[in-house]
Design a protein around this motif. Structure first.
Motif: not given
Length: 536
Positions: A26-34
Motif C-alpha cells: 500500500y505504500g504506507h501503514l494505515s491506522a485500520v491496517h495496524l
C-alpha cells in the motif's frame, strides 16, 4: 489483512516482516491496517504502533490523515553525499518532481563511492542529478534480484562448499577450525574487532541450543564493504556462515540485512534456496530478516531486538549476547566480512593470512574509501596501511583541484584526523591514543575545500537523527550539540561538558562515540573554529 498474510505464521518475532508486507503493498501503514494486524497477531495495538513508528522506512498514517504520495524519493545527506551536492538536490527536486512526489532527507545508503545517492522508492540512483532522478521517477521500477556473477553453480565449480562438506562429514574438527581462525588473528570486522576464534569458543561453551545472528546492517556513514562482498561472492560468505554455525552447533541462523539493499536481499534469498535444495543446510535453518531503516540496529543487541520483532533498543550488559542473546539463547553474532574470510583462511592456512600486512600488523583489511579521491570504492589492503598509502596506492590520488586536508579513519563515529597524521597505521588499537578508532574501516577523505566544523555538524546531525531515544544523554545530548554547533560560535567548555556526559552515561556506542568528531575539531583544527560555518 488475512489475505495479505496468507499462510504466514503470526509469531511475535515476524511483526516487522508483516509490517513490510503492508508497506510494500500500500505504500504506507494505515491506522485500520495496524489495528487489523494487531488483532490478527493477538498483540496490543500499542505494541504494533511503537514498532511501526520506530523505523524510518515505515510510513504510519494516523486515522483521518492523508496518505503520502505514491512515490517517495530519499536523498542521502550523509557526509560523502553532502560533499558532492546532496543539499542542492534537496533544494531542486521538490520543484523538479512536482507535488505528486515526496522528497525526504535520508541517512547513509551504503553507496558512498557513488555519491550523491538517492532512492526512488526502494531503488537506488547513483551519482544522482535532478534530471536522472526525474527519469527514474517516471519509470518507477521495483527491486528485482541482483544477478551475482558468482552464483551457486559457479561457486561450487570453484571448489565451494567442499570445506563445509568436510566439516559435516567429520574430516575436520571444531577445535581445529577454531585454532586456525585464532592463529590467523581473524577479528570481528563490523567495528569492535573482537577475536573471532575466542568468540566461537565462548559461545560454544554456553548451554545449547545456541543461535547465530549475522549483522548485514552496515549503516555507518562511509561503510559499504559488506554490500560489496555480498554482491561479489555471496556463497563465500554463506559457506563461512554455515561453518561458524557448525562450530558452535547452532541449529538456526538469522541474517539481518539492511532495507537499503533490496536487490541484494532478494539475490541472497534466491541463492540460499539453491544451497538448501542441494542439502548443504539440512542441519541448519536459515532465516533472512529485513531491517527497516535504523542505524542503531547495527549494534548487536539492538539488532537482536529487531530480529525479535521489537524496536531496536540496545540492551544493558551484562549479560552479553554470547550468553543471553536472540530469544534468550546464547548467540554468536558475526559481521558479513568476518565470515567471508573463513573459507580462505582455513583452506590456505593461518600463515597465508598473517603473511600479509605492514608495520607489524597482520592480515588483510577491507577499506570503504570515499570522499575527495579519484577512485573511491572497497580497497583490499594489508593491515597496517596508512591513509596516505590508501590515497596514493589504492585510490589514484586526490580528486583534481583538491589538496588532502583530513580524513575520517572509521566512519562517522571514528573521529577526524589531520593530514599531518596520515601516516598512522589504520588498524585496531593504533588510533585510540589520538581520540579516534578504525571501527568498520570506513575512510572518508577530506580536502582543503571542506570546513571541519561543517563536517562535524553533519556527523552530529546524523547521530541526532539515528539516536534510538532510549537514554537521555544520547537523545538530548545529540540534539543539544547540534543546536550549539549550528548556532555558533562554538563554546568549547560547554561542548566539552556535554560530550563528557554523553560518553559517561550513554547506554551504547552511538552516544558514547557521537562527540568524537566534535572533539577532534577542537584538538586538531583550531583554525577552522575562527571561520564562519562552511557549506557544500
Amino acid at each position: 489483512m488475512r489475505a495479505l498474510l496468507g499462510e504466514r505464521e503470526r509469531r511475535r518475532d515476524l511483526l516487522i516482516e508483516h509490517l513490510h508486507l503492508i508497506q510494500d503493498k500500500y505504500g504506507h501503514l494505515s491506522a485500520v491496517h495496524l489495528a487489523a494486524l494487531a488483532q490478527e497477531m493477538k498483540l496490543a495495538l500499542t505494541e504494533v504502533y511503537e514498532v511501526a513508528t520506530f523505523y524510518a522506512h515505515f510510513d504510519v498514517v494516523k486515522e483521518g490523515a492523508k496518505a503520502p504520495p505514491a512515490i517517495t524519493v530519499r536523498v542521502c545527506d550523509s557526509l560523502s553525499c553532502a560533499m558532492v551536492g546532496a543539499e542542492k538536490l534537496l533544494a531542486e527536486l521538490p520543484k523538479k518532481l512536482g507535488k505528486d512526489v515526496r522528497v525526504l532527507r535520508a541517512p547513509c545508503m551504503g553507496a558512498c563511492d557513488r555519491a550523491p545517492v538517492c532512492a526512488v522508492g526502494h531503488l537506488q540512483v547513483h551519482r544522482a542529478a535532478a534530471d536522472t532522478l526525474a527519469a527514474a521517477v517516471k519509470k518507477h521500477a521495483h527491486p528485482h534480484a541482483y544477478k551475482t556473477a558468482k552464483d551457486f553453480a559457479a561457486y561450487q565449480k570453484d571448489g565451494g562448499y567442499k570445506l563445509l562438506k568436510d566439516c559435516l562429514e567429520g574430516k575436520r574438527t571444531r577445535d581445529e577450525i577454531i585454532a586456525i581462525v585464532s592463529d590467523a588473528g581473524l577479528r570481528g570486522l563490523g567495528g569492535a574487532g573482537f577475536p573471532t576464534g575466542r568468540k566461537w569458543s565462548l559461545v560454544r561453551a554456553e548451554p545449547a541450543p545456541r543461535l547465530v545472528a549475522v549483522n548485514a546492517d552496515e549503516g555507518e556513514p562511509g561503510t559499504f564493504k559488506d554490500r560489496y562482498y555480498l554482491e561479489l561472492d555471496p556463497h563465500r560468505f554463506l559457506e563461512g556462515m554455515l561453518i561458524s554455525a557448525w562450530v558452535v552447533e547452532a541449529p538456526e541462523i538469522y541474517i539481518y540485512i539492511r532495507d537499503e539493499y533490496p536487490e541484494v536481499r532478494l539475490m541472497l534469498s534466491d541463492e540460499i534456496a539453491k544451497l538448501e535444495k542441494a542439502g548443504l543446510a539440512k542441519n541448519t535453518k536459515i532465516h533472512l530478516r529485513r531491517g527497516a531503516g535504523a542505524y542503531i540496529c547495527g549494534e548487536e543487541s539492538a539488532m537482536i531486538e529487531s530480529i525479535e520483532g521489537k524496536r531496536g533498543l540496545p540492551r544493558h550488559r551484562p549479560p552479553y549476547v554470547a550468553q543471553v542473546g536472540l530469544f534468550g539463547r546464547p548467540t554468536l553474532e558475526q559481521n558479513v566480512e568476518t565470515l567471508f574470510w573463513v573459507r580462505d583462511i582455513v583452506e590456505k592456512g593461518a600463515a597465508w593470512f598473517t603473511s600479509h600486512g605492514r608495520r607489524e600488523r597482520k592480515g588483510f583489511r577491507s577499506f570503504s574509501v570515499s570522499g575527495r579521491v579519484k577512485e573511491p570504492g572497497v580497497k583490499l589492503a594489508p593491515a597496517g596501511v596508512t591513509a596516505r598509502e590508501l590515497i596514493d596506492e589504492f585510490c589514484g590520488g586526490m580528486t583534481a583541484g583538491h589538496k588532502f586536508k583530513a580524513y575520517l579513519p572509521g566512519g562517522a563515529s571514528g573521529g577526524i584526523l589531520p593530514e599531518s597524521m596520515a601516516d598512522l597505521p589504520l588498524d585496531f588499537g593504533t588510533l585510540e591514543p589520538h581520540g579516534c578508532f578504525v571501527g568498520s574501516h570506513a575512510v572518508v577523505i577530506l580536502s582543503d575545500k571542506d570546513d571541519m566544523k561543517a563536517v562535524a555538524l553533519n556527523l552530529m546531525r546524523f547521530f541526532e537523527d539515528e539516536s534510538c531515544g532510549q537514554c537521555t544523554p544520547c537523545r538530548v545530548g545529540t540534539e543539544k550539540a547540534v543546536k550549539l554547533m549550528a548556532k555558533g560560535p562554538w563554546d568549547q567548555k560547554l561542548l566539552d561538558e556535554l560530550s563528557q556526559a554523553m560518553r559517561d552515561a550513554s547506554i551504547c556506542g552511538l552516544g558514547q562515540a557521537a562527540p568524537n568528531p566534535l572533539q577532534c575539531v577542537f584538538k586538531y583544527f583550531r583554525d577552522d573554529l575562527t571561520k564562519p560555518l562552511g557549506k557544500w
